[in-house]
Enzyme design. Structure first.
Site, PDB file in Angstrom:
ATOM      1  N   ALA A 164       0.807  -1.218   0.000  1.00 23.86           N
ATOM      2  CA  ALA A 164       0.000   0.000   0.000  1.00 23.86           C
ATOM      3  C   ALA A 164       0.841   1.269   0.000  1.00 23.86           C
ATOM      4  O   ALA A 164       0.426   2.291  -0.551  1.00 23.86           O
ATOM      5  CB  ALA A 164      -0.962  -0.005   1.182  1.00 23.86           C
ATOM      6  N   THR A 165       2.021   1.228   0.596  1.00 27.91           N
ATOM      7  CA  THR A 165       2.878   2.420   0.567  1.00 27.91           C
ATOM      8  C   THR A 165       3.211   2.764  -0.882  1.00 27.91           C
ATOM      9  O   THR A 165       3.087   3.925  -1.308  1.00 27.91           O
ATOM     10  CB  THR A 165       4.169   2.180   1.378  1.00 27.91           C
ATOM     11  OG1 THR A 165       3.800   1.930   2.741  1.00 27.91           O
ATOM     12  CG2 THR A 165       5.103   3.375   1.310  1.00 27.91           C
ATOM     13  N   ASN A 174      -6.685   3.204  10.287  1.00 29.64           N
ATOM     14  CA  ASN A 174      -5.915   2.103  10.870  1.00 29.64           C
ATOM     15  C   ASN A 174      -5.731   2.208  12.378  1.00 29.64           C
ATOM     16  O   ASN A 174      -5.362   1.239  13.016  1.00 29.64           O
ATOM     17  CB  ASN A 174      -4.542   1.997  10.190  1.00 29.64           C
ATOM     18  CG  ASN A 174      -3.822   3.320  10.146  1.00 29.64           C
ATOM     19  OD1 ASN A 174      -4.328   4.309   9.632  1.00 29.64           O
ATOM     20  ND2 ASN A 174      -2.630   3.354  10.713  1.00 29.64           N
ATOM     21  N   GLN A 187      -7.080  -0.993   5.172  1.00 30.33           N
ATOM     22  CA  GLN A 187      -7.691  -1.642   6.339  1.00 30.33           C
ATOM     23  C   GLN A 187      -9.097  -2.144   6.035  1.00 30.33           C
ATOM     24  O   GLN A 187      -9.780  -2.651   6.926  1.00 30.33           O
ATOM     25  CB  GLN A 187      -7.740  -0.656   7.522  1.00 30.33           C
ATOM     26  CG  GLN A 187      -6.387  -0.293   8.083  1.00 30.33           C
ATOM     27  CD  GLN A 187      -5.712  -1.440   8.837  1.00 30.33           C
ATOM     28  OE1 GLN A 187      -6.349  -2.422   9.221  1.00 30.33           O
ATOM     29  NE2 GLN A 187      -4.415  -1.323   9.040  1.00 30.33           N
ATOM     30  N   SER A 231      -3.227  -3.837   0.368  1.00 29.91           N
ATOM     31  CA  SER A 231      -1.985  -4.553   0.678  1.00 29.91           C
ATOM     32  C   SER A 231      -2.295  -5.937   1.230  1.00 29.91           C
ATOM     33  O   SER A 231      -3.113  -6.086   2.140  1.00 29.91           O
ATOM     34  CB  SER A 231      -1.215  -3.745   1.717  1.00 29.91           C
ATOM     35  OG  SER A 231      -0.001  -4.379   2.014  1.00 29.91           O
ATOM     36  N   HIS A 252      -0.603  -8.087   3.110  1.00 31.73           N
ATOM     37  CA  HIS A 252      -0.248  -8.533   4.466  1.00 31.73           C
ATOM     38  C   HIS A 252      -1.225  -8.061   5.529  1.00 31.73           C
ATOM     39  O   HIS A 252      -1.139  -8.456   6.680  1.00 31.73           O
ATOM     40  CB  HIS A 252       1.204  -8.162   4.817  1.00 31.73           C
ATOM     41  CG  HIS A 252       1.439  -6.735   5.196  1.00 31.73           C
ATOM     42  ND1 HIS A 252       1.491  -6.325   6.506  1.00 31.73           N
ATOM     43  CD2 HIS A 252       1.664  -5.634   4.454  1.00 31.73           C
ATOM     44  CE1 HIS A 252       1.745  -5.017   6.545  1.00 31.73           C
ATOM     45  NE2 HIS A 252       1.851  -4.576   5.314  1.00 31.73           N
ATOM     46  N   CYS A 306       6.899   6.721  16.240  1.00 31.66           N
ATOM     47  CA  CYS A 306       7.409   7.481  15.112  1.00 31.66           C
ATOM     48  C   CYS A 306       8.662   6.808  14.584  1.00 31.66           C
ATOM     49  O   CYS A 306       9.261   5.966  15.237  1.00 31.66           O
ATOM     50  CB  CYS A 306       7.640   8.945  15.456  1.00 31.66           C
ATOM     51  SG  CYS A 306       9.170   9.261  16.299  1.00 31.66           S
TER      52      CYS A 306
HETATM   53  C1  LIG Z   1      -0.475  -0.820   6.664  1.00 31.15           C
HETATM   54  C2  LIG Z   1      -1.045   0.376   5.996  1.00 31.15           C
HETATM   55  C3  LIG Z   1      -0.390   0.989   4.922  1.00 31.15           C
HETATM   56  C4  LIG Z   1       0.972   0.533   4.436  1.00 31.15           C
HETATM   57  O1  LIG Z   1       0.878  -0.690   3.787  1.00 31.15           O
HETATM   58  P1  LIG Z   1       2.215  -1.470   3.345  1.00 31.15           P
HETATM   59  O2  LIG Z   1       1.691  -2.533   2.437  1.00 31.15           O
HETATM   60  O3  LIG Z   1       2.771  -2.031   4.602  1.00 31.15           O
HETATM   61  O4  LIG Z   1       3.101  -0.524   2.673  1.00 31.15           O
HETATM   62  C5  LIG Z   1      -0.996   2.070   4.329  1.00 31.15           C
HETATM   63  N1  LIG Z   1      -2.179   2.524   4.749  1.00 31.15           N
HETATM   64  C6  LIG Z   1      -2.843   1.960   5.773  1.00 31.15           C
HETATM   65  C7  LIG Z   1      -4.167   2.508   6.185  1.00 31.15           C
HETATM   66  C8  LIG Z   1      -2.304   0.867   6.437  1.00 31.15           C
HETATM   67  O5  LIG Z   1      -2.958   0.324   7.446  1.00 31.15           O
END
Ligand SMILES: *Cc1c(COP(=O)(O)O)cnc(C)c1O
Length: 396
Positions: A80-81, A159, A187, A207, A209, A334
């Site tokens: 997601a990043t 989240n 989420q 994402s 995971h 942080c």
């Molecule tokens: C975990 C999360 C991300 C980041 O996801 P990654 O796949 O770990 O980069 C972005 N946005 C939200 C709301 C998340 O909970």
């Protein structure tokens, strides 16, 4: 000499919003793609490549069906990043006249930090505040947008506190002004129904995971109906994923993402009900045993698996360090490792000290009633111990 036997200390994982274990059924689906079907999905001259390509396209069609999108609208990424970076920078870097972007103060850092970079690149960004329940006020959005606004980015599920933003209403309003809408649905996907047509969003990040798939795999939905969105890719190279995400595809990861999402959809209704009951039990008992505590966020417009709890008078840092057998989070460590009060709780108007006394508990697929009972006892005992020692210190 007698050997003392210590029963293995019980541990309970309540940090599912940070990441989830990979479901063993997902691991089984992935394994052949490491050792047997190890082809490059872009190799078009032999069986190995075709097998890999077919597996990727099967996963793409699972995702498309799950989100009510078309297969050509799904791009696989590393998570997601990356999806958030691709969506926001990709749209902004193709911008012509419109140079105003809108987001919300409670977004994930992978949206907020990209927005800050875009500000440095010359864009104007509005960070909308939220109401004390964590929800965005539609009137604030209406007041902010103009003919100069290019895109609005609002997460679907927060989240830290689990509230569900009114994304469809925001998108409706945005489209009346020709503004694109992105939502970080990390989420939400796999946990609650997510329909890109009903949400009316143009871009949506997710994402694997976070829904029992592997780390390092995710995706971006990119609306291709009308008008087609032009995105500038982050990477140049072999032109994979419609030229928007060059790089050899992570075939095992993508297979795992597809399998994980398929399982989530099949089990979603029952799982939502189960988690709702567990969360209700957890909240009810915590508030009974720690009467000063409160739950943050809108009481109903939220997902059934996140509890943001404030326990006034108990330093969250000390609490987290003491909770060795129950994994929870402050929701706010942080990057440098220091503990800053959560930017989300502060955005709700929770004071610095209360924000520092807050914990996020996240339930998931492998959470049982026994886990919750253990966590309840463990948490209350720890809180009692800490508040006793605080009192002793302050009076003595
Ligand atoms: C975990 C999360 C991300 C980041 O996801 P990654 O796949 O770990 O980069 C972005 N946005 C939200 C709301 C998340 O909970």
């Amino acid at each position: 000499m007698e050997i003392m036997s210590h029963p293995e200390a019980k541990r309970v994982y309540l940090d599912y919003p940070a990441t989830t274990p990979v479901d063993p059924r997902v691991v089984d689906a992935m394994l052949p793609f490491f050792t047997e079907c190890y082809g490059n999905a872009a190799s078009t001259s032999h069986d190995w490549g075709w097998e890999a390509e077919r597996a990727v396209e099967d996963a793409r069609s699972i995702v498309a069906e799950a989100l009510h999108a078309r297969e050509s609208e799904i791009i696989f990424t590393s998570g997601a990043t990356e999806s958030n970076n691709l969506a926001l920078k990709g749209v902004a870097q193709r911008a012509t006249e419109r140079r105003h972007l809108v987001t919300v103060t409670t977004e994930h850092s992978s949206v907020l930090e990209v927005m800050r970079q875009l500000e440095r690149d010359g864009f104007e960004v509005t960070y909308l505040p939220v109401q004390p329940d964590g929800l965005l006020d539609l009137e604030r959005v209406r007041e902010t947008i103009s003919h100069r606004t290019l895109l609005i980015s609002v997460m679907l599920v927060n989240n830290e506190i689990g509230v569900i933003q009114p994304v469809a209403d925001i998108a409706q309003m945005a489209h009346e002004h020709g503004i694109l809408v992105h939502t970080d649905a990390t989420q939400a996907v796999g946990k609650i129904p997510v329909d890109v047509r009903a949400l009316k969003v143009d871009l949506l990040s997710f994402s694997a995971h976070k829904f029992y798939g592997p780390k390092g795999t995710g995706g971006l939905y990119l609306q291709q109906t009308s008008p087609k969105i032009r995105l500038k890719p982050l990477f140049q190279g072999g032109g994979q994923e419609y030229g928007l995400r060059s790089g050899t595809l992570n075939v095992p990861g993508i297979v795992g993402l597809g399998k994980a999402l398929e399982l989530c959809l099949a089990e979603m209704a029952a799982e939502q009900k189960r988690l709702q009951e567990l969360r209700h039990y957890l909240e009810e008992n915590i508030l009974k045993r720690i009467p000063d505590a409160w739950v943050n966020g809108h009481p109903h417009q939220r997902v059934p698996y996140i509890v943001s709890l404030t326990i006034p008078g108990v330093a969250g840092e000390a609490l987290l360090l003491s909770l060795k057998q129950v994994a929870v989070s402050a929701g706010s460590a942080c990057a440098s490792g220091g503990v800053e009060p959560s930017h989300v709780l502060r955005a709700l108007g929770v004071g610095d000290s209360a924000a520092r006394s807050s914990l996020r508990l996240g339930l998931g697929r492998f959470t049982t009633r026994e886990d919750i009972d253990f966590a309840l006892d463990y948490l209350t005992e720890t809180v009692q111990f800490l508040s006793k020692s605080t009192t002793t210190l302050s009076t003595g």
